[in-house]
Design a protein around this motif. Structure first.
Motif, PDB file in Angstrom:
ATOM      1  N   ARG A  36     -12.416 -17.834  -9.120  1.00  0.00           N
ATOM      2  CA  ARG A  36     -11.821 -17.700 -10.440  1.00  0.00           C
ATOM      3  C   ARG A  36     -12.000 -16.253 -10.488  1.00  0.00           C
ATOM      4  N   LEU A  37     -12.923 -15.789 -10.191  1.00  0.00           N
ATOM      5  CA  LEU A  37     -13.328 -14.096 -10.364  1.00  0.00           C
ATOM      6  C   LEU A  37     -12.127 -13.181  -9.621  1.00  0.00           C
ATOM      7  N   VAL A  38     -12.063 -13.718  -8.145  1.00  0.00           N
ATOM      8  CA  VAL A  38     -11.231 -13.220  -7.273  1.00  0.00           C
ATOM      9  C   VAL A  38      -9.668 -13.303  -7.696  1.00  0.00           C
ATOM     10  N   GLU A  39      -9.287 -14.433  -8.285  1.00  0.00           N
ATOM     11  CA  GLU A  39      -8.049 -14.615  -8.866  1.00  0.00           C
ATOM     12  C   GLU A  39      -7.588 -13.702  -9.714  1.00  0.00           C
ATOM     13  N   SER A  40      -8.679 -13.455 -10.967  1.00  0.00           N
ATOM     14  CA  SER A  40      -8.351 -12.775 -11.984  1.00  0.00           C
ATOM     15  C   SER A  40      -8.388 -11.207 -11.556  1.00  0.00           C
ATOM     16  N   ARG A  41      -9.265 -10.709 -10.644  1.00  0.00           N
ATOM     17  CA  ARG A  41      -9.442  -9.367 -10.184  1.00  0.00           C
ATOM     18  C   ARG A  41      -8.022  -8.947  -9.270  1.00  0.00           C
ATOM     19  N   VAL A  42      -7.823 -10.043  -8.393  1.00  0.00           N
ATOM     20  CA  VAL A  42      -6.451  -9.708  -7.565  1.00  0.00           C
ATOM     21  C   VAL A  42      -5.214  -9.396  -8.506  1.00  0.00           C
ATOM     22  N   ALA A  43      -5.159 -10.409  -9.409  1.00  0.00           N
ATOM     23  CA  ALA A  43      -4.015 -10.119 -10.751  1.00  0.00           C
ATOM     24  C   ALA A  43      -4.008  -8.806 -11.459  1.00  0.00           C
ATOM     25  N   LEU A  44      -5.176  -8.526 -11.335  1.00  0.00           N
ATOM     26  CA  LEU A  44      -5.352  -6.967 -12.390  1.00  0.00           C
ATOM     27  C   LEU A  44      -4.967  -6.098 -11.374  1.00  0.00           C
ATOM     28  N   GLU A  45      -5.474  -6.074 -10.079  1.00  0.00           N
ATOM     29  CA  GLU A  45      -5.098  -5.026  -9.064  1.00  0.00           C
ATOM     30  C   GLU A  45      -3.834  -4.957  -8.769  1.00  0.00           C
ATOM     31  N   SER A  46      -3.152  -6.228  -8.836  1.00  0.00           N
ATOM     32  CA  SER A  46      -1.517  -6.223  -8.491  1.00  0.00           C
ATOM     33  C   SER A  46      -0.872  -5.321  -9.513  1.00  0.00           C
ATOM     34  N   VAL A  47      -1.457  -5.557 -10.976  1.00  0.00           N
ATOM     35  CA  VAL A  47      -0.913  -4.677 -12.034  1.00  0.00           C
ATOM     36  C   VAL A  47      -1.224  -3.451 -11.964  1.00  0.00           C
ATOM     37  N   LEU A  48      -2.407  -2.873 -11.299  1.00  0.00           N
ATOM     38  CA  LEU A  48      -2.795  -1.534 -11.122  1.00  0.00           C
ATOM     39  C   LEU A  48      -1.890  -0.878  -9.954  1.00  0.00           C
ATOM     40  N   ALA A  49      -1.551  -1.650  -8.961  1.00  0.00           N
ATOM     41  CA  ALA A  49      -0.709  -1.258  -7.998  1.00  0.00           C
ATOM     42  C   ALA A  49       0.665  -1.013  -8.224  1.00  0.00           C
ATOM     43  N   ARG A  50       1.056  -1.630  -9.375  1.00  0.00           N
ATOM     44  CA  ARG A  50       2.520  -1.423  -9.449  1.00  0.00           C
ATOM     45  C   ARG A  50       2.610  -0.068 -10.594  1.00  0.00           C
ATOM     46  N   ILE A  51       1.402  -0.029 -11.302  1.00  0.00           N
ATOM     47  CA  ILE A  51       1.306   1.027 -12.304  1.00  0.00           C
ATOM     48  C   ILE A  51       1.303   2.334 -11.445  1.00  0.00           C
ATOM     49  N   ARG A  52       0.364   2.350 -10.016  1.00  0.00           N
ATOM     50  CA  ARG A  52       0.289   3.290  -9.394  1.00  0.00           C
ATOM     51  C   ARG A  52       1.593   3.800  -8.698  1.00  0.00           C
ATOM     52  N   ASP A  53       2.239   2.635  -8.308  1.00  0.00           N
ATOM     53  CA  ASP A  53       3.514   3.014  -7.449  1.00  0.00           C
ATOM     54  C   ASP A  53       4.558   3.542  -8.386  1.00  0.00           C
ATOM     55  N   ARG A  54       4.384   3.398  -9.646  1.00  0.00           N
ATOM     56  CA  ARG A  54       5.364   3.990 -10.624  1.00  0.00           C
ATOM     57  C   ARG A  54       5.027   5.472 -10.975  1.00  0.00           C
ATOM     58  N   LEU A  55       3.710   5.659 -11.074  1.00  0.00           N
ATOM     59  CA  LEU A  55       3.244   7.122 -11.068  1.00  0.00           C
ATOM     60  C   LEU A  55       3.648   7.867  -9.846  1.00  0.00           C
ATOM     61  N   TRP A  56       3.410   7.294  -8.803  1.00  0.00           N
ATOM     62  CA  TRP A  56       4.026   7.983  -7.690  1.00  0.00           C
ATOM     63  C   TRP A  56       5.463   8.480  -7.827  1.00  0.00           C
ATOM     64  N   GLU A  57       6.358   7.381  -7.980  1.00  0.00           N
ATOM     65  CA  GLU A  57       7.693   7.674  -8.162  1.00  0.00           C
ATOM     66  C   GLU A  57       8.078   8.642  -9.350  1.00  0.00           C
ATOM     67  N   PHE A  58       7.280   8.541 -10.302  1.00  0.00           N
ATOM     68  CA  PHE A  58       7.522   9.508 -11.483  1.00  0.00           C
ATOM     69  C   PHE A  58       7.128  11.094 -10.746  1.00  0.00           C
ATOM     70  N   LEU A  59       6.114  11.122  -9.878  1.00  0.00           N
ATOM     71  CA  LEU A  59       5.787  12.371  -9.580  1.00  0.00           C
ATOM     72  C   LEU A  59       6.744  12.886  -8.414  1.00  0.00           C
ATOM     73  N   THR A  60       7.317  12.180  -7.802  1.00  0.00           N
ATOM     74  CA  THR A  60       8.133  12.659  -6.697  1.00  0.00           C
ATOM     75  C   THR A  60       9.526  12.990  -7.322  1.00  0.00           C
ATOM     76  N   GLU A  61       9.942  12.200  -8.207  1.00  0.00           N
ATOM     77  CA  GLU A  61      11.152  12.316  -9.042  1.00  0.00           C
ATOM     78  C   GLU A  61      11.199  13.875  -9.717  1.00  0.00           C
ATOM     79  N   THR A  62       9.855  13.763 -10.332  1.00  0.00           N
ATOM     80  CA  THR A  62       9.682  15.277 -10.933  1.00  0.00           C
ATOM     81  C   THR A  62       9.757  16.244 -10.178  1.00  0.00           C
TER      82      THR A  62
END
Length: 355
Positions: free
Chosen positions: A155-181
């Motif tokens: 259960r802990l791993v499932e919760s962590r992985v779900a949150l890490e997926s959220v962080l990965a998507r945010i991280r990808d969007r931040l990189w996209e913002f930086l490259t576009e800028t």
């Protein structure tokens, strides 16, 4: 150092450190917020602020009037329909990034820093689950203990992985913002230098040929900087006045029919300032240039002048966007530069050169 230079330096620094050990998504998001703030990028600042805010508890225990954010103030400078559309798109993307399960609508709306802290806490709890069971435990109790421990860890791993997926998507969007800028700042710097040279030429020519047109260009820029709906409309109106003032100077209005390249006779009165400029170009270039080149040049100038006239007319009748105003001012400068260079060449060669 200008705000644009500071933003550019911060973009480079953030990108260079993006994958550095210990670099958190929360820290990157804060840097991106500063970049958006320096550039006055209302939409980017809005969604970046969401990423850094505990939206889940934003309105709990709040009393009195809430402080208006910088992002909200900047969004007000855009036409309402444009701001609403961009905000809805940005918010929808934010919610999609925050979904913890792809097949469900549930989204984690905590701040990115809180999510990172929760991931770290889950990791520590997982590590605690690896502690060996007490020695000499009965086999039945041992089996039950191991089973419960494994279920809890899953259960802990499932919760962590779900949150890490959220962080990965945010991280990808931040990189996209930086490259576009980065691209926009780099391209914009080169474009600004080119445009500055063009503007210097136009301003210098208008100083002697048509000073009122130069004043109208300056009025358009002042209005453009003010940024309100009415200011944008007035900036477009100033662009129309520039074209008319130049036409009045180079090819004054007349009630006498004039035959154009298409063989048709037209009365080029006060209101036909676009056609008067096109006719000026036709008569100035004359038959001394290659016919195909002349035709293409006139069609291009005529099409751009006509499009500018239609675009600028919207300033009187409709709410216009910042993009439309920027386009109008730049295109007006391009068209005026074309006409002035034609006039300059004609003056040097002794052709028409009315002014």
């Amino acid at each position: 150092m200008s705000d644009i230079d500071r933003a550019s330096a911060l973009v480079q620094e953030t990108m260079d450190q993006f994958d550095a050990r210990g670099s958190t998504v929360a820290a990157i998001a804060r840097r991106c917020q500063r970049i958006a703030s320096l550039r006055g990028d209302a939409v980017a600042l809005a969604w970046l602020s969401l990423e850094s805010t505990d939206i889940a508890n934003e309105y709990e225990n709040k009393s009195g009037t809430m402080r208006e954010t910088l992002a909200a103030r900047l969004l007000k400078t855009l036409p309402s329909h444009e701001a609403n559309a961009k905000w809805e798109t940005a918010y929808g993307d934010y919610i999609r990034r925050r979904r913890t399960q792809p097949d469900k609508q549930e989204a984690n709306l905590r701040s990115v820093q809180q999510i990172e802290e929760l991931v770290q806490m889950l990791r520590e709890q997982e590590a605690a689950m690896l502690v060996p069971p007490p020695p000499q435990m009965h086999s039945y109790d041992l089996g039950k203990h191991v089973s419960e421990q494994m279920q809890a860890r899953v259960r802990l791993v499932e919760s962590r992985v779900a949150l890490e997926s959220v962080l990965a998507r945010i991280r990808d969007r931040l990189w996209e913002f930086l490259t576009e800028t980065e691209y926009e700042l780099t391209f914009g710097e080169a474009t600004a230098e080119t445009f500055d040279r063009l503007r210097t030429y136009v301003d210098r020519q208008l100083t002697t040929i048509a000073p009122p047109a130069l004043e109208q260009f300056q009025a358009a820029y002042r209005r453009l900087k003010d940024g309100g709906d009415e200011d944008r409309a007035h900036a477009l109106t100033s662009c129309r006045r520039v074209l008319k003032t130049l036409a009045d100077q180079l090819y004054p209005a007349s009630q006498e029919p004039v035959t154009g390249l298409d063989g048709r006779a037209r009365v080029l009165d006060e209101s036909k300032f676009v056609n008067r400029l096109v006719q000026y170009v036709a008569e100035t270039v004359g038959k001394h240039e290659n016919g195909a080149v002349v035709q293409a040049s006139l069609e291009d100038v005529g099409a751009r002048l006509g499009a500018l006239n239609d675009l600028a007319s919207k300033g009187v009748h409709a709410e216009v966007t910042t993009y439309e105003v920027d386009t109008c001012v730049v295109q007006t400068y391009l068209v005026v530069a074309d006409v002035l260079r034609i006039r300059e060449r004609s003056t040097l060669t002794g052709r028409r050169g009315t002014a």
